[in-house]
Design an enzyme around this catalytic site. Structure first.
Site, short mmCIF file in Angstrom:
data_model
loop_
_atom_site.label_atom_id
_atom_site.label_comp_id
_atom_site.label_asym_id
_atom_site.label_seq_id
_atom_site.Cartn_x
_atom_site.Cartn_y
_atom_site.Cartn_z
N GLY A 12 1.44 -1.09 0.08
CA GLY A 12 0.16 0.18 0.03
C GLY A 12 0.97 1.43 -0.03
N ARG A 37 -1.31 -1.82 -6.05
CA ARG A 37 -1.77 -2.02 -7.17
C ARG A 37 -2.29 -0.92 -8.60
NH1 ARG A 37 -7.82 -2.53 -5.15
NH2 ARG A 37 -7.38 -1.00 -4.00
N ASP A 63 -1.83 -7.20 -6.10
CA ASP A 63 -2.66 -7.09 -4.89
C ASP A 63 -3.12 -7.76 -4.10
OD1 ASP A 63 -5.81 -7.58 -3.89
OD2 ASP A 63 -6.04 -7.24 -5.71
N VAL A 64 -2.78 -8.22 -2.56
CA VAL A 64 -2.56 -8.35 -1.79
C VAL A 64 -3.45 -9.52 -1.16
CG1 VAL A 64 -1.14 -7.17 -0.54
CG2 VAL A 64 -3.56 -6.91 0.04
N TYR A 156 -15.03 -3.00 9.22
CA TYR A 156 -13.83 -2.88 9.46
C TYR A 156 -13.24 -3.19 10.76
CZ TYR A 156 -10.03 0.55 9.49
OH TYR A 156 -8.89 0.93 9.23
N LYS A 160 -9.74 -4.82 12.30
CA LYS A 160 -8.29 -3.94 12.61
C LYS A 160 -8.63 -5.22 13.90
CE LYS A 160 -6.57 -1.36 10.01
NZ LYS A 160 -5.76 -1.81 9.15
N PRO A 186 -3.05 4.02 14.56
CA PRO A 186 -3.78 5.49 14.62
C PRO A 186 -5.25 5.34 14.66
CG PRO A 186 -2.22 4.78 12.55
CD PRO A 186 -2.96 3.30 13.12
N GLY A 187 -5.81 6.59 14.99
CA GLY A 187 -6.79 7.30 15.05
C GLY A 187 -7.08 7.06 14.11
N THR A 191 -6.02 10.72 4.85
CA THR A 191 -5.58 9.93 3.95
C THR A 191 -6.88 9.89 2.99
OG1 THR A 191 -6.18 7.69 4.59
CG2 THR A 191 -4.17 8.61 5.77
P1 NDP Z 1 -4.91 5.46 1.80
O1 NDP Z 1 -6.27 5.21 0.39
O2 NDP Z 1 -4.57 6.17 1.70
O3 NDP Z 1 -4.08 3.81 1.10
C1 NDP Z 1 -4.42 2.77 1.10
C2 NDP Z 1 -3.63 2.07 0.58
O4 NDP Z 1 -3.65 0.43 0.35
C3 NDP Z 1 -3.10 2.64 -1.02
O5 NDP Z 1 -1.88 2.48 -0.90
C4 NDP Z 1 -3.41 1.44 -1.73
O6 NDP Z 1 -3.13 0.55 -3.26
C5 NDP Z 1 -2.97 0.04 -0.45
N1 NDP Z 1 -4.77 -1.07 -0.86
C6 NDP Z 1 -5.23 -1.02 -0.52
N2 NDP Z 1 -6.18 -2.27 -0.67
C7 NDP Z 1 -4.73 -2.76 -2.00
C8 NDP Z 1 -5.17 -4.04 -2.41
N3 NDP Z 1 -5.62 -4.49 -2.61
N4 NDP Z 1 -3.80 -4.91 -3.31
C9 NDP Z 1 -2.26 -4.03 -2.66
N5 NDP Z 1 -2.73 -2.42 -1.77
C10 NDP Z 1 -4.02 -2.07 -1.10
O7 NDP Z 1 -5.25 4.42 3.20
P2 NDP Z 1 -4.45 4.75 4.20
O8 NDP Z 1 -2.80 5.61 4.51
O9 NDP Z 1 -5.14 5.89 5.55
O10 NDP Z 1 -4.17 3.33 4.87
C11 NDP Z 1 -3.23 2.67 5.29
C12 NDP Z 1 -3.90 1.93 6.39
O11 NDP Z 1 -3.53 2.37 7.53
C13 NDP Z 1 -4.38 1.13 6.17
O12 NDP Z 1 -4.32 -0.09 6.36
C14 NDP Z 1 -5.74 1.49 7.29
O13 NDP Z 1 -6.64 0.41 7.50
C15 NDP Z 1 -4.78 1.87 7.87
N6 NDP Z 1 -5.37 2.90 8.96
C16 NDP Z 1 -6.15 3.92 8.59
C17 NDP Z 1 -5.99 5.42 9.51
C18 NDP Z 1 -6.58 6.10 8.98
O14 NDP Z 1 -7.38 7.04 9.36
N7 NDP Z 1 -6.83 7.14 7.56
C19 NDP Z 1 -6.09 4.43 11.03
C20 NDP Z 1 -5.56 3.67 11.38
C21 NDP Z 1 -5.21 2.92 10.66
P3 NDP Z 1 -3.81 0.98 -4.13
O15 NDP Z 1 -5.31 1.20 -4.45
O16 NDP Z 1 -2.88 1.36 -5.60
O17 NDP Z 1 -3.65 -0.62 -4.51
C1 8X3 Z 2 -9.46 4.11 10.93
C2 8X3 Z 2 -9.23 4.78 11.74
O1 8X3 Z 2 -11.60 5.84 13.28
O2 8X3 Z 2 -12.01 5.91 11.23
O3 8X3 Z 2 -8.66 3.04 11.57
O4 8X3 Z 2 -11.87 3.77 11.88
S1 8X3 Z 2 -11.33 4.69 11.90
#
Ligand code: NDP
Ligand code: 8X3
Length: 256
Positions: A12, A37, A63-64, A156, A160, A186-187, A191
């Protein structure tokens, strides 16, 4: 511990926390294996990473959710990229914000296939090499959502909560090896997360952060780099970080 020249595999890496983490490791002189992806986005991150000081960058379309493709990708890495030392299991997403009994099955499948099964597939493909080589660190992206479920987010949050269990289980299962395992939870981080959750509805996504100064992806990247750069005998099991205006996944202070 110096990160210079270490091979870091970030899933990601095309957006948000993954992209910021790639650049943070680049600034430490690491060698970056970037996966997602959207390869065109990866190319932008790769160029910035080289400017920031990465020793080398190798980008992979992945694609994971596809187990076979995850395993083949790892098995077929060029030899100079094969010895992954740090794995950042970051790829993940939320889809929808609905009452459980009204939820979309496709949304559930996508979250569970990515956040749980995808994380497992990547871990299964990468960690055996770490154990054999006698060095490695796995960082999994958890969330405040994994420790306290919020309304309309059950699936969701469950994904987690599963990450948390897998993180703890992996740490137990590598005991006796030098491999380290950390969950960074994180909270609210601003993004594309909410844009993805609401299937591209920017207005709805913007409201999520209204009246709050959210975490930035760089704040999270900072914690990840800190955790992996502790001395080799120190394992950071879990880091929970939130904006000051967030107490947990249910309680916020929003400025009017
Ligand atoms: P973004 O949407 O900005 O980034 C998500 C990333 O995951 C992208 O790079 C996307 O790449 C990749 N991704 C999604 N599905 C796939 C797949 N099937 N195969 C490979 N890559 C994939 O979100 P965030 O940066 O916020 O999220 C990153 C992580 O942080 C996630 O696990 C999220 O749950 C976690 N998180 C986020 C929080 C928030 O508030 N934003 C808080 C807590 C945790 P692409 O689409 O190019 O494949
Ligand atoms: C992402 C934070 O609160 O939107 O994990 O679920 S929240």
């Amino acid at each position: 511990m110096s990160l210079k020249g270490k091979i870091v595999f970030i899933t990601g890496a095309s957006s948000g926390i993954g992209a910021a983490t790639s650049l943070a490791f680049a600034a430490e002189g690491a060698r970056l294996l970037l996966a997602a992806r959207r390869v065109e986005k990866l190319a932008e991150v790769a160029a910035q990473a080289l400017e920031r000081g990465a020793t080398a960058v190798h980008s992979i379309r992945l694609d994971v959710r596809n187990h076979r493709s995850v395993q083949n990708t790892i098995d077929e890495l060029p030899p100079e990229w094969a010895d992954i030392e740090i794995l950042i299991n970051n790829a993940g997403l939320s889809r929808g914000l609905d009452k459980l009994y009204m939820g979309m099955i496709d949304d559930w499948d996508e979250m569970i296939d990515t956040n749980v099964k995808g994380l497992l597939y990547v871990t299964r493909a990468v960690v055996p090499g770490m154990v054999v080589r006698g060095r490695g660190h796995v960082v999994n992206l958890g969330s405040t959502a994994g420790e306290l479920t919020y309304p309309n987010g059950a699936v969701y949050c469950a994904s987690k909560a599963a990450e948390r269990a897998i993180n703890d289980g992996l740490r137990q299962d590598v005991l006796g090896t030098p491999v380290r395992v950390t969950s960074v939870d994180p909270g609210m981080v601003e993004t594309d997360f909410s844009l993805v959750r609401f299937h591209g509805d920017g207005e709805r996504a913007g409201k999520v952060y209204k009246g709050i100064t959210p975490l930035t992806p760089e704040d999270v990247a900072d914690v990840i780099v800190w955790a992996v750069s502790r001395p080799a005998h120190v394992n950071i099991a879990r880091v929970l970080l939130t904006p000051v205006q967030q107490a947990n996944s249910l309680l916020f202070h929003r400025e009017p």
